[in-house]
Design a protein around this motif. Structure first.
Motif, short mmCIF file in Angstrom:
data_model
loop_
_atom_site.label_atom_id
_atom_site.label_comp_id
_atom_site.label_asym_id
_atom_site.label_seq_id
_atom_site.Cartn_x
_atom_site.Cartn_y
_atom_site.Cartn_z
N HIS A 12 5.48 154.78 57.86
CA HIS A 12 5.25 155.48 56.57
C HIS A 12 7.06 156.00 55.90
O HIS A 12 7.59 157.46 56.70
CB HIS A 12 4.66 156.46 56.70
CG HIS A 12 3.32 156.82 56.66
ND1 HIS A 12 2.75 156.95 58.04
CD2 HIS A 12 3.00 156.31 56.25
CE1 HIS A 12 1.60 156.76 57.63
NE2 HIS A 12 1.21 156.46 56.68
N LEU A 16 12.39 158.26 54.36
CA LEU A 16 12.97 159.44 55.91
C LEU A 16 14.77 159.10 55.70
O LEU A 16 15.18 159.67 56.65
CB LEU A 16 12.50 158.00 56.71
CG LEU A 16 11.37 158.36 57.87
CD1 LEU A 16 10.85 157.10 58.37
CD2 LEU A 16 11.56 160.01 57.92
N VAL A 39 6.63 155.81 68.32
CA VAL A 39 6.06 155.69 69.22
C VAL A 39 4.64 155.06 68.71
O VAL A 39 4.16 155.36 67.51
CB VAL A 39 5.06 156.86 69.31
CG1 VAL A 39 3.70 157.20 70.45
CG2 VAL A 39 6.39 158.04 69.84
N ALA A 110 10.94 164.50 59.99
CA ALA A 110 10.63 164.76 59.13
C ALA A 110 9.16 166.28 58.96
O ALA A 110 8.63 165.44 59.67
CB ALA A 110 9.82 163.74 58.00
N MET A 116 2.23 163.10 51.00
CA MET A 116 1.40 164.15 51.68
C MET A 116 1.92 165.07 51.19
O MET A 116 2.12 166.32 51.60
CB MET A 116 1.03 163.49 52.69
CG MET A 116 0.21 162.86 53.62
SD MET A 116 -0.81 163.29 53.07
CE MET A 116 -1.94 161.58 53.64
N TYR A 119 -0.09 169.23 52.05
CA TYR A 119 0.37 169.86 52.96
C TYR A 119 2.42 170.09 53.32
O TYR A 119 2.47 169.29 53.23
CB TYR A 119 -0.35 169.59 54.18
CG TYR A 119 -0.68 168.57 55.05
CD1 TYR A 119 -0.50 167.64 55.79
CD2 TYR A 119 -1.48 167.18 54.36
CE1 TYR A 119 -0.36 167.44 56.94
CE2 TYR A 119 -0.71 165.80 54.78
CZ TYR A 119 -0.68 166.10 56.10
OH TYR A 119 0.50 164.68 56.64
N PRO A 123 0.90 167.00 61.04
CA PRO A 123 -0.10 166.70 62.74
C PRO A 123 0.88 166.39 64.11
O PRO A 123 0.92 167.90 64.41
CB PRO A 123 -1.08 166.39 62.87
CG PRO A 123 -1.25 164.44 61.52
CD PRO A 123 -0.80 165.53 60.39
#
Ligand code: ADP
Length: 140
Positions: A12, A16, A39, A110, A116, A119, A123
């Motif tokens: 994503h 950025l 990762v 970020a 999204m 929210y 996570p």
């Protein structure tokens, strides 16, 4: 501040640039080193492991390293020295492990992927903020 870690979600990557620009500005202010980390998420490799060839994760690391290098070349200023890291495992755990291993002073990330917007904290960003020993700058 000597060392700044910027975790990059290559899946994503749109939106950025603002995060990168903040990290670069902070690094320039203090003459700090920049480290970029991606990762490769662990979706329970022990379960799927038997379906993939043995060199699956080795190839994934190679491909991800090339993709991260391309991202860094495209989004960080050319005069900025950036060290790339690729890890495999649980995203927030690896971010924290690499930050500790580098003795990073700050993590800049970020808040969530751009789509999204409903929210406030994704996570992984939430877990890093909660568990990291370093200061975490969350970019919105
Ligand atoms: P979302 O689910 O909206 O993408 P996340 O918390 O996963 O929210 O993403 C926020 C930030 O977490 C990303 O900008 C990045 O800094 C970090 N992050 C997420 N996935 C990865 C990954 N695979 N590798 C490195 N950093 C990641």
């Amino acid at each position: 501040m000597k060392t700044i870690l910027v975790p990059i979600d290559l899946a994503h990557e749109s939106g950025l640039q603002k995060t990168v620009d903040h990290a670069v500005a902070l690094a320039r202010m203090d003459g700090a080193e920049l480290h970029a980390l991606t990762v490769i998420p662990d979706y329970g490799m022990s379960l799927v492991g038997s379906f993939f060839p043995k060199n699956f994760s080795e190839n994934a690391v190679k491909e991800t390293t090339a993709a991260l290098e391309a991202f860094v070349a495209a989004h960080f200023p050319a005069d900025m020295d950036v060290t790339e890291h690729v890890r495999h495992g649980t995203i927030y755990e690896q971010i924290i492990e690499v930050a500790n291993g580098l003795k990073a002073d700050m993590i800049v990330m970020a808040s969530h992927r751009p789509e999204m917007s409903d929210y406030l904290l994704g996570p992984n960003a939430a877990r890093v903020v909660r568990h990291a020993r370093q200061s975490v700058t969350v970019i919105r």
